[in-house]
Every structure is written in C-alpha cells, then in structure tokens.
Motif scaffolding. Structure first.
Motif, PDB file in Angstrom:
ATOM      1  N   ASP A   2      -0.321  20.653  -5.699  1.00  0.00           N
ATOM      2  CA  ASP A   2       0.504  20.366  -4.526  1.00  0.00           C
ATOM      3  C   ASP A   2      -0.339  20.265  -3.259  1.00  0.00           C
ATOM      4  O   ASP A   2      -0.085  19.421  -2.396  1.00  0.00           O
ATOM      5  N   ARG A   3      -1.345  21.137  -3.151  1.00  0.00           N
ATOM      6  CA  ARG A   3      -2.190  21.101  -1.961  1.00  0.00           C
ATOM      7  C   ARG A   3      -2.971  19.790  -1.886  1.00  0.00           C
ATOM      8  O   ARG A   3      -3.127  19.206  -0.811  1.00  0.00           O
ATOM      9  N   ALA A   4      -3.443  19.329  -3.029  1.00  0.00           N
ATOM     10  CA  ALA A   4      -4.163  18.053  -3.054  1.00  0.00           C
ATOM     11  C   ALA A   4      -3.229  16.901  -2.685  1.00  0.00           C
ATOM     12  O   ALA A   4      -3.618  15.967  -1.973  1.00  0.00           O
ATOM     13  N   ALA A   5      -1.983  16.973  -3.159  1.00  0.00           N
ATOM     14  CA  ALA A   5      -1.006  15.936  -2.825  1.00  0.00           C
ATOM     15  C   ALA A   5      -0.716  15.925  -1.329  1.00  0.00           C
ATOM     16  O   ALA A   5      -0.611  14.860  -0.707  1.00  0.00           O
ATOM     17  N   LEU A   6      -0.613  17.130  -0.737  1.00  0.00           N
ATOM     18  CA  LEU A   6      -0.345  17.212   0.696  1.00  0.00           C
ATOM     19  C   LEU A   6      -1.522  16.668   1.502  1.00  0.00           C
ATOM     20  O   LEU A   6      -1.328  15.929   2.478  1.00  0.00           O
ATOM     21  N   GLY A   7      -2.738  17.025   1.104  1.00  0.00           N
ATOM     22  CA  GLY A   7      -3.911  16.509   1.803  1.00  0.00           C
ATOM     23  C   GLY A   7      -4.010  14.997   1.712  1.00  0.00           C
ATOM     24  O   GLY A   7      -4.350  14.319   2.693  1.00  0.00           O
ATOM     25  N   PHE A   8      -3.695  14.462   0.531  1.00  0.00           N
ATOM     26  CA  PHE A   8      -3.724  13.004   0.375  1.00  0.00           C
ATOM     27  C   PHE A   8      -2.657  12.346   1.237  1.00  0.00           C
ATOM     28  O   PHE A   8      -2.894  11.297   1.849  1.00  0.00           O
ATOM     29  N   ALA A   9      -1.475  12.956   1.310  1.00  0.00           N
ATOM     30  CA  ALA A   9      -0.388  12.391   2.113  1.00  0.00           C
ATOM     31  C   ALA A   9      -0.745  12.380   3.592  1.00  0.00           C
ATOM     32  O   ALA A   9      -0.444  11.417   4.315  1.00  0.00           O
ATOM     33  N   ILE A  10      -1.389  13.441   4.062  1.00  0.00           N
ATOM     34  CA  ILE A  10      -1.816  13.475   5.465  1.00  0.00           C
ATOM     35  C   ILE A  10      -2.823  12.359   5.736  1.00  0.00           C
ATOM     36  O   ILE A  10      -2.765  11.673   6.767  1.00  0.00           O
ATOM     37  N   GLY A  11      -3.740  12.163   4.803  1.00  0.00           N
ATOM     38  CA  GLY A  11      -4.694  11.068   4.945  1.00  0.00           C
ATOM     39  C   GLY A  11      -4.010   9.712   4.957  1.00  0.00           C
ATOM     40  O   GLY A  11      -4.436   8.795   5.672  1.00  0.00           O
ATOM     41  N   TRP A  62       0.821  -1.198   0.000  1.00  0.00           N
ATOM     42  CA  TRP A  62       0.000   0.000   0.000  1.00  0.00           C
ATOM     43  C   TRP A  62       0.862   1.259   0.000  1.00  0.00           C
ATOM     44  O   TRP A  62       0.484   2.281  -0.574  1.00  0.00           O
ATOM     45  N   GLY A  63       2.024   1.185   0.643  1.00  0.00           N
ATOM     46  CA  GLY A  63       2.903   2.346   0.704  1.00  0.00           C
ATOM     47  C   GLY A  63       3.370   2.782  -0.671  1.00  0.00           C
ATOM     48  O   GLY A  63       3.398   3.983  -0.978  1.00  0.00           O
ATOM     49  N   ASP A  64       3.745   1.808  -1.502  1.00  0.00           N
ATOM     50  CA  ASP A  64       4.166   2.156  -2.866  1.00  0.00           C
ATOM     51  C   ASP A  64       3.022   2.794  -3.639  1.00  0.00           C
ATOM     52  O   ASP A  64       3.223   3.753  -4.405  1.00  0.00           O
ATOM     53  N   ALA A  65       1.813   2.266  -3.428  1.00  0.00           N
ATOM     54  CA  ALA A  65       0.653   2.837  -4.120  1.00  0.00           C
ATOM     55  C   ALA A  65       0.366   4.256  -3.631  1.00  0.00           C
ATOM     56  O   ALA A  65      -0.006   5.135  -4.421  1.00  0.00           O
ATOM     57  N   MET A  66       0.558   4.499  -2.336  1.00  0.00           N
ATOM     58  CA  MET A  66       0.342   5.841  -1.795  1.00  0.00           C
ATOM     59  C   MET A  66       1.303   6.849  -2.414  1.00  0.00           C
ATOM     60  O   MET A  66       0.903   7.943  -2.841  1.00  0.00           O
ATOM     61  N   ILE A  67       2.584   6.478  -2.463  1.00  0.00           N
ATOM     62  CA  ILE A  67       3.582   7.392  -3.014  1.00  0.00           C
ATOM     63  C   ILE A  67       3.322   7.644  -4.498  1.00  0.00           C
ATOM     64  O   ILE A  67       3.463   8.775  -4.996  1.00  0.00           O
ATOM     65  N   ALA A  68       2.926   6.593  -5.210  1.00  0.00           N
ATOM     66  CA  ALA A  68       2.611   6.766  -6.630  1.00  0.00           C
ATOM     67  C   ALA A  68       1.416   7.692  -6.816  1.00  0.00           C
ATOM     68  O   ALA A  68       1.391   8.528  -7.738  1.00  0.00           O
ATOM     69  N   GLU A  69       0.433   7.585  -5.941  1.00  0.00           N
ATOM     70  CA  GLU A  69      -0.757   8.439  -6.034  1.00  0.00           C
ATOM     71  C   GLU A  69      -0.410   9.894  -5.748  1.00  0.00           C
ATOM     72  O   GLU A  69      -0.991  10.808  -6.354  1.00  0.00           O
ATOM     73  N   ILE A  70       0.537  10.111  -4.843  1.00  0.00           N
ATOM     74  CA  ILE A  70       0.974  11.486  -4.567  1.00  0.00           C
ATOM     75  C   ILE A  70       1.586  12.105  -5.820  1.00  0.00           C
ATOM     76  O   ILE A  70       1.369  13.279  -6.139  1.00  0.00           O
ATOM     77  N   GLY A  71       2.347  11.305  -6.556  1.00  0.00           N
ATOM     78  CA  GLY A  71       2.965  11.812  -7.778  1.00  0.00           C
ATOM     79  C   GLY A  71       1.961  12.138  -8.865  1.00  0.00           C
ATOM     80  O   GLY A  71       2.234  12.986  -9.728  1.00  0.00           O
ATOM     81  N   HIS A  72       0.792  11.485  -8.835  1.00  0.00           N
ATOM     82  CA  HIS A  72      -0.227  11.724  -9.860  1.00  0.00           C
ATOM     83  C   HIS A  72      -1.198  12.835  -9.475  1.00  0.00           C
ATOM     84  O   HIS A  72      -2.095  13.164 -10.259  1.00  0.00           O
ATOM     85  N   ALA A  73      -1.046  13.397  -8.281  1.00  0.00           N
ATOM     86  CA  ALA A  73      -1.947  14.473  -7.865  1.00  0.00           C
ATOM     87  C   ALA A  73      -1.724  15.704  -8.728  1.00  0.00           C
ATOM     88  O   ALA A  73      -0.585  16.061  -9.063  1.00  0.00           O
ATOM     89  N   ASP A  74      -2.816  16.385  -9.098  1.00  0.00           N
ATOM     90  CA  ASP A  74      -2.718  17.545  -9.990  1.00  0.00           C
ATOM     91  C   ASP A  74      -2.117  18.761  -9.294  1.00  0.00           C
ATOM     92  O   ASP A  74      -1.315  19.490  -9.883  1.00  0.00           O
TER      93      ASP A  74
END
Length: 210
Positions: free
Chosen positions: A38-47, A24-36
C-alpha cells in the motif's frame, strides 16, 4: 486505507492530464492496482499527481486558455475602473468635490475652460458607462471563446474610448500634467488583441509539434 487514498490520487492525476495524455491516466490507475504494498502504491500515486501537474503546465492548450482568461480578467478589471469613474462623476454632479476641476484651477485654467469642462462632464460620464459595458462584454465573449463578438465589443470599446479621449483633450490639452483616467485605453486596445494573437499562434505551434 492507503490503497484507497492511492486510487483517489490516481483518479485526480488522470483528470489533471491534458486530453492528449488521458490514456496515461488509465495506465497510472492500473499500475497502482499492481503495486505490491500500500505504501508503494501511495508513493506511486503521489508521483502520478506531480507528473500530471507538470504535463498540464507544459501543455500548449492549457497555456492558451490561461492566456485567454488572463486577458478576460484584465479587461473586466478595467471595466470595473470605468464604472468606478462613472460613479464618481455622478457624485460630482450631485455636489461632491471635483479633484479634476481643482487641478485645473491650480494650473491657472480660465473660466471658459472650466465652463467647457463642466459642460463636457455628463458626456464623459456616459462614455465611462458605455466603455465599462463594452469592456465587460468583451471579457465575457473572450472567456466564452466567441472571438467574433469579442472583436465587435472591442471595436465598440475603442470607439467609445476615442470619443472620451477627444472630449478630454479638447478641454485640457494645455495641461499635460493633469491626471487622466483615459491613459490606459490605447494601451489596452493594442495589447489585448496582440496577446490574443500571440496565444493563437502559440496554440497552432503546439499542435504542429505534437
């Protein structure tokens, strides 16, 4: 900058995940890279960090090791108390006031009882030292998951405790209201193996449920 923080949080979340959920960790990091954004990426990372913490808390393996360390810390705490009692006993031998002897006198102890108490005091001090050492050894072996040596150390601790209690009861059996440092020993000897057994059963159950 926010994207870097998001990646850092994603890495933390990946490390927090139990071994069974590491993909799941690899999938999380990959999803952060696909975020449109930066704020959305940060919110997803906090989640992701929150989800990883929840997964870690609910993980049976984590609870098992938390139980082991709790028992080890409790055992080490009792060992410190034994050493403290031994040090106090040495101070009494060197001339410090003895509260136990004062309590015996207040309860009308005879001279023969006081003499027996004073004669048994050095042996009780040695028992405290031996008990502290065996309990520290038990705590160490348990923290290292060396269950065989942990069991041997606990058997030795129980044997020493039985000797110490026998000495005390042979002296102050007629004074049940006197304070005693040995009361927790039997409880500890029963509760620690019981908690360890419970943790092992819970661990096996969690494995079967996966």
């Amino acid at each position: 900058m926010m994207r870097r923080v998001a990646y850092a949080l994603g890495d933390i979340a990946s490390r927090l995940l139990p071994k069974a959920h590491r993909p799941w960790g690899d999938a999380m990091i990959a999803e952060i890279g696909h975020a449109d954004a930066d704020r959305a990426a940060l919110g997803f990372a906090i989640g992701c960090v929150v989800a990883a913490l929840q997964a870690r808390v609910c993980d049976g393996e984590t609870r098992f090791f938390a139980g082991l360390w709790s028992i080890a810390l409790l055992t080490a705490f009792f060992a410190v108390l034994r050493f403290e009692c031994a040090v106090n006993g040495v101070w009494v031998l060197l001339g410090a006031p003895d509260r136990m002897e004062e309590a015996l006198l207040q309860h009308g102890a005879t001279r023969s009882l006081i003499a027996s108490y004073e004669a048994g005091r050095p042996f009780v001090i040695l028992c405290f030292l031996a008990l502290g050492c065996t309990e520290l050894a038990a705590a160490w072996f348990l923290s290292r998951r060396d269950y065989r040596r942990f069991l041997c150390a606990w058997c030795a601790a129980f044997f020493v405790a039985a000797i110490a209690v026998a000495i005390q009861l042979s002296i102050v059996w007629s004074a049940p209201d006197l304070p005693s440092e040995f009361h927790p020993l039997l409880m500890q000897a029963i509760a620690v193996p019981a908690l360890l057994t419970w943790s092992q059963i819970r661990r096996e159950h969690a494995r079967r449920m996966q």
